[in-house]
Design a protein around this motif. Structure first.
Motif, short mmCIF file in Angstrom:
data_model
loop_
_atom_site.label_atom_id
_atom_site.label_comp_id
_atom_site.label_asym_id
_atom_site.label_seq_id
_atom_site.Cartn_x
_atom_site.Cartn_y
_atom_site.Cartn_z
N ARG A 92 23.14 15.39 -46.77
CA ARG A 92 24.40 15.77 -46.11
C ARG A 92 24.67 17.07 -44.93
NH1 ARG A 92 27.70 19.00 -50.64
NH2 ARG A 92 29.48 18.77 -48.56
N GLY A 93 23.44 17.48 -45.44
CA GLY A 93 22.35 18.70 -43.67
C GLY A 93 23.20 20.29 -44.68
N THR A 94 22.82 20.85 -44.07
CA THR A 94 22.68 22.24 -43.81
C THR A 94 24.04 23.06 -43.75
OG1 THR A 94 20.16 22.41 -43.24
CG2 THR A 94 21.42 24.56 -43.67
N PHE A 95 24.27 24.11 -44.66
CA PHE A 95 25.89 24.44 -44.17
C PHE A 95 25.45 26.47 -44.85
CE2 PHE A 95 26.59 20.53 -45.51
CZ PHE A 95 27.81 19.50 -44.78
N VAL A 141 22.70 29.89 -45.82
CA VAL A 141 22.97 29.02 -45.00
C VAL A 141 22.13 28.08 -46.73
CG1 VAL A 141 22.16 28.57 -42.96
CG2 VAL A 141 20.69 28.03 -44.70
N VAL A 142 22.33 27.13 -47.11
CA VAL A 142 22.70 26.16 -48.28
C VAL A 142 22.17 24.36 -47.55
CG1 VAL A 142 24.71 25.54 -49.14
CG2 VAL A 142 23.33 25.16 -50.50
N SER A 143 20.95 23.94 -48.44
CA SER A 143 21.25 22.11 -48.08
C SER A 143 20.87 21.24 -49.14
CB SER A 143 19.45 22.33 -46.96
OG SER A 143 19.40 22.42 -46.13
N TYR A 144 21.81 20.51 -48.39
CA TYR A 144 22.18 18.74 -49.36
C TYR A 144 21.33 18.33 -48.76
CZ TYR A 144 25.84 22.29 -50.86
OH TYR A 144 26.30 23.64 -51.28
N VAL A 189 14.53 26.54 -35.05
CA VAL A 189 15.16 26.54 -35.82
C VAL A 189 15.47 26.22 -37.47
CG1 VAL A 189 18.01 25.54 -35.60
CG2 VAL A 189 17.01 26.14 -33.51
N ARG A 190 14.38 24.51 -37.60
CA ARG A 190 14.94 24.51 -38.91
C ARG A 190 13.76 25.45 -39.72
NH1 ARG A 190 13.34 18.03 -37.27
NH2 ARG A 190 15.58 17.53 -36.63
N GLU A 191 12.59 26.31 -38.90
CA GLU A 191 12.18 27.08 -40.08
C GLU A 191 12.79 28.58 -40.05
OE1 GLU A 191 8.80 28.22 -37.49
OE2 GLU A 191 7.97 25.87 -37.70
N ALA A 192 13.71 28.88 -38.65
CA ALA A 192 14.16 29.99 -39.43
C ALA A 192 15.63 29.49 -40.47
CB ALA A 192 15.66 30.20 -38.07
N LEU A 193 16.39 27.95 -40.50
CA LEU A 193 17.37 27.50 -41.65
C LEU A 193 16.71 27.64 -42.50
CD1 LEU A 193 18.95 24.93 -40.02
CD2 LEU A 193 19.84 27.32 -40.45
N LYS A 194 14.95 27.29 -43.48
CA LYS A 194 14.75 28.04 -44.45
C LYS A 194 14.56 29.02 -45.29
CE LYS A 194 11.22 23.27 -43.80
NZ LYS A 194 9.72 23.21 -43.26
N ARG A 195 14.24 29.96 -44.22
CA ARG A 195 14.49 31.24 -43.88
C ARG A 195 16.06 31.73 -44.47
NH1 ARG A 195 11.30 34.97 -39.71
NH2 ARG A 195 12.21 36.45 -40.54
N LEU A 196 16.51 31.32 -44.40
CA LEU A 196 18.14 31.61 -44.59
C LEU A 196 18.84 31.19 -45.69
CD1 LEU A 196 18.65 31.43 -41.07
CD2 LEU A 196 19.00 33.29 -41.98
N THR A 246 30.58 25.97 -43.17
CA THR A 246 29.98 25.68 -41.68
C THR A 246 29.19 24.59 -41.76
OG1 THR A 246 32.24 27.21 -40.94
CG2 THR A 246 30.63 25.94 -39.41
N ALA A 247 29.45 23.20 -40.91
CA ALA A 247 27.70 22.56 -41.21
C ALA A 247 27.40 22.70 -39.87
CB ALA A 247 27.99 21.23 -40.81
N ILE A 248 26.04 23.18 -40.20
CA ILE A 248 25.04 24.27 -38.91
C ILE A 248 24.69 23.40 -38.47
CG2 ILE A 248 22.63 25.24 -38.47
CD1 ILE A 248 24.87 27.06 -41.07
N ASP A 249 24.93 22.86 -36.93
CA ASP A 249 24.31 21.66 -36.15
C ASP A 249 22.88 22.59 -35.60
OD1 ASP A 249 23.84 20.14 -34.16
OD2 ASP A 249 25.77 20.09 -33.61
N ASP A 250 22.03 21.67 -35.87
CA ASP A 250 20.58 22.34 -35.96
C ASP A 250 20.38 22.14 -34.09
OD1 ASP A 250 20.25 20.53 -35.97
OD2 ASP A 250 18.12 20.80 -36.53
N VAL A 251 21.38 20.79 -33.42
CA VAL A 251 20.60 20.72 -31.86
C VAL A 251 21.86 22.03 -31.34
CG1 VAL A 251 20.93 19.04 -30.44
CG2 VAL A 251 20.16 18.24 -32.85
#
Length: 221
Positions: free
Chosen positions: A73-76, A67-70, A54-61, A36-41
């Motif tokens: 394309r965004g983060t999924f 999660v994986v970032s492209y 949230v963005r800091e958390a996604l980097k840790r995740l 699933t695409a991650i909607d940070d907003v």
């Protein structure tokens, strides 16, 4: 509903820590489905924090492989690939017994008493009456309690990461597993072995628990 102990509730040291913990648990429990695409907003709004935490958390995740970032394309949320089970189990079958052994050898009387009390609580629970989220949260709580009792923060961090990945697989196939209650029930004997300072038995039970989990999943795939 069977409530977890009070000490199972996380304490947040920062907004980024809160975002990380909550998003991590949603990913583990598949509340955010794989791929699933991650909607940070939307996440920031639901957590009542800004987008920066949230963005800091996604980097840790991403480091946790949740999660994986492209680019562009965004983060999924990462997929749950059954082929990863062997890799995860290969690590856990070495480290889970180590954590159980260390907990039996190094935890003090107060921690051992807490582990014995947790075993008593699990024995009183009718696992089959728990919904999926309750069951998974109890499973996570037991494992994380043992990791903490092992008194090695580096070992604890590593095991939490791989137990999280294993839990996603557990969640995915739980509905097909017929003996999941037996798997969860094994926690009681493991906790009692640690509380009784039976290091060899604790290590053996932890190893058997990991092997049994992989076997149970493969039987329903």
């Amino acid at each position: 509903m069977t409530a977890l102990p009070d000490d199972a509730e996380p304490e947040y040291t920062s907004l980024a820590d809160k975002a990380y913990t909550v998003i991590r648990d949603r990913l583990i429990m598949l509340d955010i489905p794989p791929m699933t695409a991650i909607d940070d907003v939307a996440l920031a709004k639901s957590l009542e924090v800004g987008r920066t935490p949230v963005r800091e958390a996604l980097k840790r995740l991403e480091i946790d492989r949740l999660v994986v970032s492209y680019p562009r394309r965004g983060t999924f949320a990462t997929g749950v690939d059954i082929t990863d089970l062997a890799y995860i189990s290969e690590i856990r079958v070495q480290l889970e017994p180590l954590a159980a052994r260390r907990a039996a050898e190094y935890s003090g009387p107060a921690i051992r008493a807490d582990l014995a009390e947790l075993a008593d609580t699990i024995d009183r629970i009718d696992v089959r009456t728990l919904d999926r989220d309750e069951l998974m949260r109890w499973d996570l709580h037991v494992h994380r309690t043992i990791y903490s009792a092992a008194a090695n923060p580096h070992l604890e961090d590593t095991l939490i990461r791989y137990d999280n990945l294993a839990t996603r697989i557990f969640c995915l196939f739980l509905d097909r597993m017929t003996h999941f209650d037996q798997h969860v029930g094994e926690h009681s004997g493991l906790l009692r072995a640690i509380a009784g300072q039976q290091a060899d038995e604790a290590a053996d039970r932890a190893r058997a628990h990991v092997i049994g989990f992989e076997k149970a999943v493969r039987e329903v795939v």
